[in-house]
Design a protein around this motif. Structure first.
Motif, mmCIF file in Angstrom:
data_model
loop_
_atom_site.group_PDB
_atom_site.id
_atom_site.type_symbol
_atom_site.label_atom_id
_atom_site.label_comp_id
_atom_site.label_asym_id
_atom_site.label_seq_id
_atom_site.Cartn_x
_atom_site.Cartn_y
_atom_site.Cartn_z
ATOM 1 N N ARG A 7 0.542 17.442 14.439
ATOM 2 C CA ARG A 7 1.787 17.483 15.194
ATOM 3 C C ARG A 7 2.589 18.700 14.745
ATOM 4 N N PHE A 8 3.036 19.505 15.712
ATOM 5 C CA PHE A 8 3.775 20.718 15.365
ATOM 6 C C PHE A 8 5.271 20.419 15.402
ATOM 7 N N ALA A 9 5.809 19.977 14.299
ATOM 8 C CA ALA A 9 7.252 19.715 14.232
ATOM 9 C C ALA A 9 7.956 21.013 13.872
ATOM 10 N N ASP A 10 9.258 21.039 14.007
ATOM 11 C CA ASP A 10 10.000 22.279 13.750
ATOM 12 C C ASP A 10 9.831 22.757 12.314
ATOM 13 N N GLU A 11 10.003 21.828 11.353
ATOM 14 C CA GLU A 11 10.051 22.261 9.965
ATOM 15 C C GLU A 11 8.652 22.406 9.351
ATOM 16 N N ALA A 12 7.647 21.727 9.926
ATOM 17 C CA ALA A 12 6.303 21.806 9.358
ATOM 18 C C ALA A 12 5.282 21.274 10.352
ATOM 19 N N VAL A 13 4.027 21.622 10.083
ATOM 20 C CA VAL A 13 2.952 21.025 10.870
ATOM 21 C C VAL A 13 2.509 19.770 10.129
ATOM 22 N N ARG A 14 2.447 18.659 10.849
ATOM 23 C CA ARG A 14 2.124 17.397 10.182
ATOM 24 C C ARG A 14 0.717 16.931 10.556
ATOM 25 N N SER A 60 1.873 17.814 5.052
ATOM 26 C CA SER A 60 2.869 18.601 5.746
ATOM 27 C C SER A 60 2.642 20.047 5.338
ATOM 28 N N ALA A 61 2.326 20.906 6.321
ATOM 29 C CA ALA A 61 1.882 22.262 6.023
ATOM 30 C C ALA A 61 2.725 23.278 6.771
ATOM 31 N N GLN A 62 2.885 24.452 6.167
ATOM 32 C CA GLN A 62 3.595 25.536 6.853
ATOM 33 C C GLN A 62 2.693 26.236 7.861
ATOM 34 N N THR A 63 1.382 26.288 7.529
ATOM 35 C CA THR A 63 0.419 26.926 8.432
ATOM 36 C C THR A 63 -0.878 26.113 8.432
ATOM 37 N N VAL A 64 -1.695 26.334 9.457
ATOM 38 C CA VAL A 64 -2.954 25.589 9.587
ATOM 39 C C VAL A 64 -4.061 26.540 10.026
ATOM 40 N N ARG A 80 0.833 -1.202 0.000
ATOM 41 C CA ARG A 80 0.000 0.000 0.000
ATOM 42 C C ARG A 80 0.864 1.248 0.000
ATOM 43 N N GLU A 81 0.262 2.320 -0.449
ATOM 44 C CA GLU A 81 1.011 3.571 -0.504
ATOM 45 C C GLU A 81 0.427 4.583 0.456
ATOM 46 N N GLU A 82 1.289 5.364 1.051
ATOM 47 C CA GLU A 82 0.826 6.532 1.790
ATOM 48 C C GLU A 82 0.930 7.720 0.850
ATOM 49 N N ARG A 83 -0.138 8.502 0.750
ATOM 50 C CA ARG A 83 -0.088 9.684 -0.107
ATOM 51 C C ARG A 83 0.381 10.880 0.725
ATOM 52 N N GLN A 84 1.306 11.613 0.168
ATOM 53 C CA GLN A 84 1.892 12.726 0.918
ATOM 54 C C GLN A 84 1.672 14.022 0.162
ATOM 55 N N PHE A 85 1.243 15.035 0.885
ATOM 56 C CA PHE A 85 1.047 16.346 0.274
ATOM 57 C C PHE A 85 1.841 17.387 1.063
ATOM 58 N N THR A 86 2.468 18.259 0.340
ATOM 59 C CA THR A 86 3.194 19.353 0.982
ATOM 60 C C THR A 86 2.548 20.659 0.551
ATOM 61 N N VAL A 87 2.080 21.428 1.516
ATOM 62 C CA VAL A 87 1.345 22.652 1.184
ATOM 63 C C VAL A 87 1.784 23.793 2.094
ATOM 64 N N ASP A 88 1.367 25.006 1.726
ATOM 65 C CA ASP A 88 1.629 26.162 2.574
ATOM 66 C C ASP A 88 0.585 26.271 3.680
ATOM 67 N N LEU A 89 -0.639 25.882 3.326
ATOM 68 C CA LEU A 89 -1.746 26.032 4.278
ATOM 69 C C LEU A 89 -2.628 24.788 4.260
ATOM 70 N N ALA A 90 -2.929 24.280 5.438
ATOM 71 C CA ALA A 90 -3.930 23.212 5.552
ATOM 72 C C ALA A 90 -5.141 23.795 6.261
#
Ligand SMILES: Cc1cc2nc3c(=O)[nH]c(=O)nc-3n(C[C@H](O)[C@H](O)[C@H](O)COP(=O)(O)OP(=O)(O)OC[C@H]3O[C@@H](n4cnc5c(N)ncnc54)[C@H](O)[C@@H]3O)c2cc1C
Ligand code: SF4
Ligand code: SF4
Ligand code: SF4
Lengths: 443, 426
Positions: free
Chosen positions: A288-295, A308-312, A3-13
């Motif tokens: 989860r608020f990690a240093d490099e991004a909010v997950r 993985s988002a820069q802001t939420v 199975r695959e995990e789908r990953q998205f990287t965005v500025d805003l979630a």
């Protein structure tokens, strides 16, 4: 199975798909912010379609001028979310939101200087700011006390022409009711959704128009329950008007009603074409608020998704939608665990009289924020610079009493997205690409 | 009629077991969005909201015996539109399984029995040796009669092939020429693929009969067949429930599957993007209009909108942007056609057509002359309601149109095309 995990990287979630979430997404994509929105249908599904800004200042004080009302609010309730934004922001928020809906195929009238008086499903009248263009005719006909026919359908619950007429006869004498059988739906319970879809077929329009013409009498204008097509309703309405030879208007029905489904299906179809990553019908499980991004993690029927988002922006609504959780020990915010301002104990939630004019303290519980709608931690500073909140989850408002649901949603989303833009610029997070980056990983 | 009786289920208890936390029946707001959006509402005097309310009221006997569980296609549209994410299809599945076999619609039971009767897992009971024979026979004919395809392959039991391709029984049983367009597509893109003589069939009605053990048995046989050949990918043909029963079955039964599952539609999209399938819409000079049907078994119930987007990409390339028109609603919000859930096999024709009325209206509203769909059930149902309600559209497979566009569609491979397209590229 592999199975695959789908990953998205965005500025805003944006978390939540109520009006606040949709508005936040619209403002964000208009500003070129790479955005993902997650959430299942909230109260939008129950909407009449009317966008209220501010309809009631005190229990028995309906507002004709919502803008003046807002100025009064700023003086009397400075913590109210609508008192924390400028009038210019509120106007800009409504204009931008309504323009988007109109362009996307569900046209609305523009916000004006005054509230309009609009018909409710029960045949009462309420003040609101913006109405779908298919409902504007009702506002006008009421104002003019026009010679008007209201039609309902056998088997359709949640809308009664006779009730509308009975409630309005006093002030609107030239109002008349008729009941018809809807073409092809002679038996059983009727749903407005099914009727609306059926009216997208030309043959059904012709047949219904013929039946309406038969009972038209001297009416100058005809009011129908909101069933005039699901997509591009103004086109269905125009075609029906041509066939009948009279102007028409829609009146909202009780849920499950068409206006909410229209908005939802429109958003689901239009957002992806504007580069937004929309994950409908799912809830975020963890943030989860990690240093490099909010997950953000969640799963849909296909499998796990990681964002993985820069802001939420948290726009998860109140109790009904799951944004707030009431339990024996009090009210909590279940997703992130933000502090919730609330009466000190459960006994203080409700006043003794259900209809108490002061309202109930539990309705003003919610998330306290700074001026940019960043939720505050227990210590009083922002919980995390990258986190914002919008909509009915905010504290210090009672949207039902104030008739200000859409107003709070749109205005707070507007300010929050503006602050998101500033935060991204500050951190250099915005990449300028409109499409979200997407990846896959075997798990 | 047999004497067997239907045991009574305690639906409330089952719901607590089956439904995830937060989506229990207690969470139902009785808003009615589910019923409003369900094409089976009103049939047998039932609808999803009523089903939930009766379950909450403990009306277990009525629910255990209502024939409505055979009219709900388990399409999960109700869950999709529910603000509380409540899924009743699992209880419908459970209720179906609770009916004694003799009382279940015999067509569904029979299709499941046939699937278990041979190593093919074919719901039409086509044994392995017959499948092998038909494939060889048709292949020989094409090689002989179509010089451009003298080298065409249809590998059987080829170990280590990249794709393990399944096959709906309808083609080898009754319209073998319909297998050829797909072989040609594989040939053109240079795919490393194989059929298998066992576990090759696509359809799986055991899930629809509510027979968990039988569903497991069929999926197990298929998984074993793929593992044995050591293929990297099980490639699902243009068939909806075949994918769902396999994909969901592997997770549900915790089967060890050393391969990935893929759908033909995503492969078509990929091959077009990579330039391996140089399709175009030049043939559509008259602006013939096309729409697509999103099969719920692969879109709403499995992949979600990502696959729906691939499907639209393929269609637009094939027919021209301006000639494509979406049904409303669409993608994950689409209506089931009414042929799913074993409905087509169940023999309840009147109700199936009433259910399909919504699909018919949707198609009519587009004004399209053709409906494309990667699902055999959707295909048959939409054809049937078209004839019944007097529609003038046709339903076609993707492979037909791809080969038509590429100018490689043989004379015998045009069964589903109308006179407007029948002569193109011959
Ligand atoms: C019955 C009813 C009728 C209304 N009618 C009107 C009207 O006529 N006019 C008007 O102006 N306003 C009306 N409103 C109010 C209006 O709907 C709200 O103002 C508006 O929806 C803004 O609310 P919101 O977006 O903050 O929250 P909601 O609409 O409640 O949306 C919250 C969203 O968050 C989602 N969510 C919750 N938890 C998670 C999670 N963990 N992960 C992802 N998503 C999550 C929910 O599923 C939901 O989509 C009505 C409300 C109700 C209940
Ligand atoms: S849509 Fe969901 S909440 Fe509404 S009645 Fe149906 S099951 Fe209940
Ligand atoms: S699964 Fe489909 S057919 Fe069954 S109740 Fe839900 S919407 Fe209706
Ligand atoms: S026949 Fe098609 S639409 Fe109906 S359940 Fe199957 S895949 Fe879904």
């Amino acid at each position: 199975m592999i199975r695959e995990e789908r990953q998205f990287t965005v500025d805003l979630a944006v978390i939540g798909s109520g009006l606040a979430g949709f508005a936040a997404s619209i403002f964000a994509i208009n500003r070129g912010i790479r955005t993902a929105q997650i959430g299942n249908t909230g109260a939008v599904a129950y909407t009449t379609g009317y966008l209220d800004l501010f309809g009631r200042l005190a229990a028995d004080q309906l507002l004709d001028d919502p803008w003046r009302g807002l100025r009064q609010l700023a003086a009397s309730q400075p913590q109210h979310p609508l008192a924390r934004v400028t009038e210019a922001e509120v106007r800009a928020a409504f204009d931008e939101f309504v323009a988007f809906l109109t362009e996307a195929g569900v046209p609305y009238g523009q916000a004006g200087e005054r509230n309009v008086m609009a018909l409710t499903p029960a045949g009462t009248i309420k003040p609101t700011l913006c109405v779908p263009s298919t409902m504007q005719g009702g506002v006008d006909a009421l104002a003019a006390r026009a010679r008007c026919l209201i039609v309902d359908f056998r088997g359709l619950r949640g809308f009664s022409a006779r009730q509308v007429v009975a409630n309005l006869r006093q002030e609107w004498p030239q109002l008349r009711a008729e009941q018809l059988v809807f073409p092809g739906m002679e038996h059983g319970e009727l749903y407005p959704e099914v009727m609306a879809r059926s009216l997208e077929v030309p043959a059904c329009r012709e047949e219904l128009a013929a039946r309406i013409r038969d009972v038209l009498g001297d009416a100058d204008v005809v009011g129908l329950p909101a069933i005039l097509g699901m997509h591009h309703p103004h086109l269905v309405m125009a075609e029906m008007e041509r066939l009948i030879g009279r102007p028409l208007f829609e009146i909202p029905t009780m849920p499950p009603a068409v206006p909410g489904i229209r908005l939802r299906e429109m958003f689901e179809q239009v957002f992806p074409t504007r580069g937004l990553t929309l994950i409908p019908q799912q809830k975020v499980d963890a943030v989860r608020f990690a240093d490099e991004a909010v997950r953000l993690s969640l799963a849909d029927s296909y499998g796990p998704i990681a964002i993985s988002a820069q802001t939420v922006i948290l726009a998860t609504g109140r109790f009904l939608s799951g944004g707030l959780l009431a339990s024996f020990d009090g009210i909590s915010e279940p997703l992130i665990g933000l502090p919730v301002t609330q009466p000190p104990s459960r006994e203080g939630w409700f006043r003794e009289q259900y209809m108490d004019k002061e309202g109930h303290p539990v309705h003003t519980a919610g998330i306290v924020t700074d001026a940019d709608f960043r939720p505050l931690s227990a210590e009083g500073g922002p919980y995390d610079r990258r986190l914002f909140a919008a909509g009915l989850i905010l504290a210090h408002q009672d949207w039902i009493r104030g008739r200000c649901g859409a107003g709070i949603a749109l205005a707070s989303a507007f300010r929050a997205v503006d602050a998101v833009g500033r935060e991204l610029a500050r951190s250099g997070g915005q990449s300028g690409k409109h499409q979200s980056a997407e990846g896959r990983r075997d798990v | 009629m047999s004497e067997a009786t239907i045991p009574t289920i305690n639906f409330r208890e089952r719901a607590i077991e089956l439904l995830p936390e937060g989506a229990s029946f207690e969470a139902c707001l009785t808003c009615g969005l589910c019923s409003s959006g369900c094409p089976a509402s009103g049939l047998a005097n039932m609808d999803p909201r009523k089903f939930i309310r009766m379950a909450m009221l403990g009306m277990d006997e009525e629910l255990s015996t209502t024939p409505w569980v055979w009219l709900c296609t388990q399409c999960k549209r109700c869950q999709h539109v529910c603000p509380m994410n409540i899924d009743i299809s699992q209880l419908v599945f459970y209720a179906r399984g609770n009916w004694p076999d003799e009382k279940k619609p015999s067509g569904i039971v029979r299709s499941c029995q046939l699937a278990r009767s041979t190593d093919s897992t074919s719901a039409m009971g086509l044994p392995p040796q017959d499948f092998v024979f038909v494939v060889e026979d048709v292949l020989g004919e094409v090689r002989e009669q179509q010089p451009a395809f003298a080298e065409l392959q249809a590998p059987m039991d080829k170990e280590g092939a990249y794709f393990f391709v399944n096959q709906n029984s309808r083609e080898p049983m009754s319209e073998p020429d319909e297998m050829v367009p797909l072989w040609k597509i594989f040939h053109l893109v240079g795919a490393d693929w194989t059929y298998s003589s066992t576990g090759w069939a696509a359809e799986n009605f055991c899930m629809f009969s509510g027979d968990e053990a039988a569903w497991y048995e069929v999926v197990k046989k298929r998984v074993d067949a793929v593992n044995k050949l050591g293929c990297a990918v099980w490639l699902n043909t243009e068939c909806g429930h075949s994918y769902y029963t396999m994909w969901h079955g592997i997770q549900r039964f915790g089967l060890e599957a050393n391969f990935r599952l893929e759908n033909l539609v995503s492969c078509y999209a990929r091959w077009i993007r990579e330039g391996k399938l140089p399709v175009n819409a030049d043939w559509n000079r008259d602006g013939i209009r096309f729409t697509v049907q999103d099969p719920c078994q692969i879109i709403r119930k499995a992949y979600g909108d990502a696959l729906a987007e691939d499907m639209r990409f393929v269609v637009r390339k094939l027919v021209g942007d301006e000639n494509f028109i979406d049904m409303q609603p669409n993608r994950s919000a689409n209506y089931c056609c009414g042929g799913g859930g074993g409905f087509l096999q169940a023999g309840m024709t009147d109700q199936r057509r009433l259910y399909g009325r919504r699909k018919f209206d949707q198609i009519q509203a587009t004004g399209a002359a053709y409906v494309l769909t990667p699902c055999h059930n959707c295909h048959s149902q939409m054809e049937d309601i078209g004839h019944h309600y007097g529609g003038n559209y046709r339903v076609i497979h993707f492979w037909t149109l791809i080969c038509l566009s590429l100018g490689i569609l043989g004379e015998n491979e045009r069964t589903y095309l109308g006179p407007d397209l029948a002569g193109i590229g011959l």
